[in-house]
Scaffold this motif. Structure first.
Motif, PDB file in Angstrom:
ATOM      1  N   CYS A  94       0.824  -1.205   0.000  1.00  0.00           N
ATOM      2  CA  CYS A  94       0.000   0.000   0.000  1.00  0.00           C
ATOM      3  C   CYS A  94       0.863   1.262   0.000  1.00  0.00           C
ATOM      4  O   CYS A  94       1.887   1.323   0.691  1.00  0.00           O
ATOM      5  CB  CYS A  94      -0.884   0.050   1.242  1.00  0.00           C
ATOM      6  SG  CYS A  94      -2.178  -1.195   1.301  1.00  0.00           S
ATOM      7  N   PRO A  95       0.459   2.284  -0.737  1.00  0.00           N
ATOM      8  CA  PRO A  95       1.108   3.587  -0.609  1.00  0.00           C
ATOM      9  C   PRO A  95       0.795   4.171   0.772  1.00  0.00           C
ATOM     10  O   PRO A  95      -0.226   3.836   1.379  1.00  0.00           O
ATOM     11  CB  PRO A  95       0.490   4.425  -1.732  1.00  0.00           C
ATOM     12  CG  PRO A  95      -0.815   3.765  -2.021  1.00  0.00           C
ATOM     13  CD  PRO A  95      -0.663   2.308  -1.703  1.00  0.00           C
ATOM     14  N   PHE A  96       1.683   5.038   1.257  1.00  0.00           N
ATOM     15  CA  PHE A  96       1.481   5.563   2.603  1.00  0.00           C
ATOM     16  C   PHE A  96       1.964   7.009   2.716  1.00  0.00           C
ATOM     17  O   PHE A  96       2.738   7.500   1.888  1.00  0.00           O
ATOM     18  CB  PHE A  96       2.217   4.694   3.636  1.00  0.00           C
ATOM     19  CG  PHE A  96       3.718   4.630   3.451  1.00  0.00           C
ATOM     20  CD1 PHE A  96       4.565   5.565   4.047  1.00  0.00           C
ATOM     21  CD2 PHE A  96       4.289   3.636   2.668  1.00  0.00           C
ATOM     22  CE1 PHE A  96       5.937   5.503   3.875  1.00  0.00           C
ATOM     23  CE2 PHE A  96       5.663   3.561   2.485  1.00  0.00           C
ATOM     24  CZ  PHE A  96       6.500   4.500   3.085  1.00  0.00           C
ATOM     25  N   TYR A 102      12.890   7.162   4.257  1.00  0.00           N
ATOM     26  CA  TYR A 102      11.945   6.637   3.274  1.00  0.00           C
ATOM     27  C   TYR A 102      11.728   7.548   2.071  1.00  0.00           C
ATOM     28  O   TYR A 102      10.892   7.230   1.211  1.00  0.00           O
ATOM     29  CB  TYR A 102      10.585   6.373   3.949  1.00  0.00           C
ATOM     30  CG  TYR A 102      10.589   5.138   4.809  1.00  0.00           C
ATOM     31  CD1 TYR A 102      10.308   3.883   4.276  1.00  0.00           C
ATOM     32  CD2 TYR A 102      10.903   5.210   6.163  1.00  0.00           C
ATOM     33  CE1 TYR A 102      10.322   2.746   5.060  1.00  0.00           C
ATOM     34  CE2 TYR A 102      10.919   4.074   6.962  1.00  0.00           C
ATOM     35  CZ  TYR A 102      10.633   2.841   6.404  1.00  0.00           C
ATOM     36  OH  TYR A 102      10.654   1.707   7.181  1.00  0.00           O
ATOM     37  N   GLN A 103      12.484   8.639   1.972  1.00  0.00           N
ATOM     38  CA  GLN A 103      12.188   9.616   0.924  1.00  0.00           C
ATOM     39  C   GLN A 103      12.313   9.059  -0.495  1.00  0.00           C
ATOM     40  O   GLN A 103      11.685   9.580  -1.427  1.00  0.00           O
ATOM     41  CB  GLN A 103      13.071  10.851   1.076  1.00  0.00           C
ATOM     42  CG  GLN A 103      14.555  10.601   0.909  1.00  0.00           C
ATOM     43  CD  GLN A 103      15.355  11.894   1.073  1.00  0.00           C
ATOM     44  OE1 GLN A 103      14.998  12.935   0.518  1.00  0.00           O
ATOM     45  NE2 GLN A 103      16.423  11.834   1.846  1.00  0.00           N
ATOM     46  N   PHE A 104      13.096   7.993  -0.669  1.00  0.00           N
ATOM     47  CA  PHE A 104      13.236   7.406  -1.996  1.00  0.00           C
ATOM     48  C   PHE A 104      12.392   6.136  -2.172  1.00  0.00           C
ATOM     49  O   PHE A 104      12.482   5.469  -3.197  1.00  0.00           O
ATOM     50  CB  PHE A 104      14.704   7.104  -2.284  1.00  0.00           C
ATOM     51  CG  PHE A 104      15.572   8.337  -2.256  1.00  0.00           C
ATOM     52  CD1 PHE A 104      15.374   9.360  -3.171  1.00  0.00           C
ATOM     53  CD2 PHE A 104      16.548   8.493  -1.273  1.00  0.00           C
ATOM     54  CE1 PHE A 104      16.155  10.514  -3.132  1.00  0.00           C
ATOM     55  CE2 PHE A 104      17.332   9.637  -1.237  1.00  0.00           C
ATOM     56  CZ  PHE A 104      17.126  10.649  -2.163  1.00  0.00           C
ATOM     57  N   ASP A 105      11.581   5.823  -1.168  1.00  0.00           N
ATOM     58  CA  ASP A 105      10.667   4.688  -1.274  1.00  0.00           C
ATOM     59  C   ASP A 105       9.490   5.116  -2.148  1.00  0.00           C
ATOM     60  O   ASP A 105       8.794   6.083  -1.829  1.00  0.00           O
ATOM     61  CB  ASP A 105      10.169   4.299   0.120  1.00  0.00           C
ATOM     62  CG  ASP A 105       9.352   3.008   0.117  1.00  0.00           C
ATOM     63  OD1 ASP A 105       8.621   2.761  -0.870  1.00  0.00           O
ATOM     64  OD2 ASP A 105       9.418   2.262   1.109  1.00  0.00           O
ATOM     65  N   PRO A 106       9.235   4.429  -3.259  1.00  0.00           N
ATOM     66  CA  PRO A 106       8.153   4.854  -4.150  1.00  0.00           C
ATOM     67  C   PRO A 106       6.771   4.784  -3.521  1.00  0.00           C
ATOM     68  O   PRO A 106       5.833   5.378  -4.025  1.00  0.00           O
ATOM     69  CB  PRO A 106       8.266   3.881  -5.332  1.00  0.00           C
ATOM     70  CG  PRO A 106       9.002   2.710  -4.800  1.00  0.00           C
ATOM     71  CD  PRO A 106       9.947   3.242  -3.778  1.00  0.00           C
ATOM     72  N   LYS A 107       6.640   4.067  -2.411  1.00  0.00           N
ATOM     73  CA  LYS A 107       5.336   3.983  -1.751  1.00  0.00           C
ATOM     74  C   LYS A 107       5.079   5.172  -0.811  1.00  0.00           C
ATOM     75  O   LYS A 107       3.945   5.340  -0.351  1.00  0.00           O
ATOM     76  CB  LYS A 107       5.222   2.681  -0.974  1.00  0.00           C
ATOM     77  CG  LYS A 107       5.092   1.456  -1.877  1.00  0.00           C
ATOM     78  CD  LYS A 107       3.731   1.442  -2.567  1.00  0.00           C
ATOM     79  CE  LYS A 107       3.530   0.199  -3.397  1.00  0.00           C
ATOM     80  NZ  LYS A 107       4.287   0.195  -4.641  1.00  0.00           N
TER      81      LYS A 107
END
Length: 259
Positions: A54-56, A83-88
């Motif tokens: 899931c996106p968050f 998490y800034q580079f996490d696509p979610k």
């Protein structure tokens, strides 16, 4: 369909979370955006978001602003750096202003301003909780001029207030309140909204429609929300569904991240 705001990490779903996600898939609900609310909730939230793809969002809800808000904001900054580079990671929030819980009003202001600054720096939209504070929120948003704008979650306001947010590039989160019989002001507003101006959401497990036999809200009411919006706008449910889907994908830049 996509639920643009659901706290599926909350304990109310611990007993049947997998079954709920299975039911969502069967109902044509592709995913849900899971907002953050406080440092104490983030680890569970992130684990659930990862498990169910899931996106968050990451943020500090106004109910969780206290005398330690500077410490919480420092923790948020560190979490966002991780998490800034996490696509979610698709948004900052849920953050905002709530005058019904105004004992921590100054901490709410400090927290909101800081999170809007973070959103601007990371070029992310914000998920905003606004209760009895639209004038204050609009004043602050005009000052910050966020490039990605965001969504006014759980919107319940007049056509005039809605238009002020829309002018700033914000979308309005329309949820289960639209299904209640005593929400004529909201129904009148939704009847006049442009098709590109709203998202559908549930705020699960909260904001259960008053006519529901369930005590816990879930994303499974999304289709009922779409039908009600379609009736109010005198348009087809298919058209409303298509626009709601497109709006959430565009706002949170979900297309490449979900496929």
């Amino acid at each position: 369909m996509i639920d643009s705001h659901a706290h599926l990490d909350f304990a109310e779903f611990d007993s049947d979370r997998k079954q709920l996600f299975d039911s969502m898939k069967q109902a044509g609900i592709e995913t849900a955006v899971i907002p953050g609310v406080s440092p104490a909730h983030w680890d569970q939230q992130l684990a659930i978001a990862k498990e169910y793809v899931c996106p968050f969002g990451l943020g500090i809800h106004p109910w969780f602003c206290d005398e330690e808000i500077t410490v919480s904001l420092a923790e948020l900054k560190l979490k966002l750096e991780k998490y800034q580079f996490d696509p979610k990671l698709v948004a900052i929030g849920e953050c905002g202003l709530d005058k019904l819980r105004n004992k921590n009003w100054q901490a709410q202001i400090v927290s909101l301003e800081a999170q809007l600054t973070m959103a601007k720096q990371l070029e992310l939209p914000v998920i905003l909780h606004v209760v009895k504070a639209h004038n204050e929120m609009l004043s602050i948003l005009r000052k910050h001029a966020l490039p990605k704008a965001g969504v006014i979650h759980g919107f319940y306001g007049s056509v005039e207030i809605a238009n002020e947010y829309i002018k700033l590039g914000f979308k309005l989160g329309i949820g289960g309140l639209i299904l209640n019989h005593n929400t004529q002001k909201l129904k009148n507003c939704v009847a006049h909204l442009p098709l590109d101006s709203f998202l559908i959401e549930t705020d699960s497990p909260a904001m259960t429609p008053s006519n529901s036999a369930e005590t816990r809200n879930t994303p499974l009411i999304l289709q009922s929300i779409i039908v009600e919006i379609a009736n109010l706008q005198k348009k087809s449910s298919v058209l409303i569904s298509e626009h709601a889907f497109r709006n959430v994908v565009q706002l949170f830049d979900l297309k490449l991240k979900l496929i």
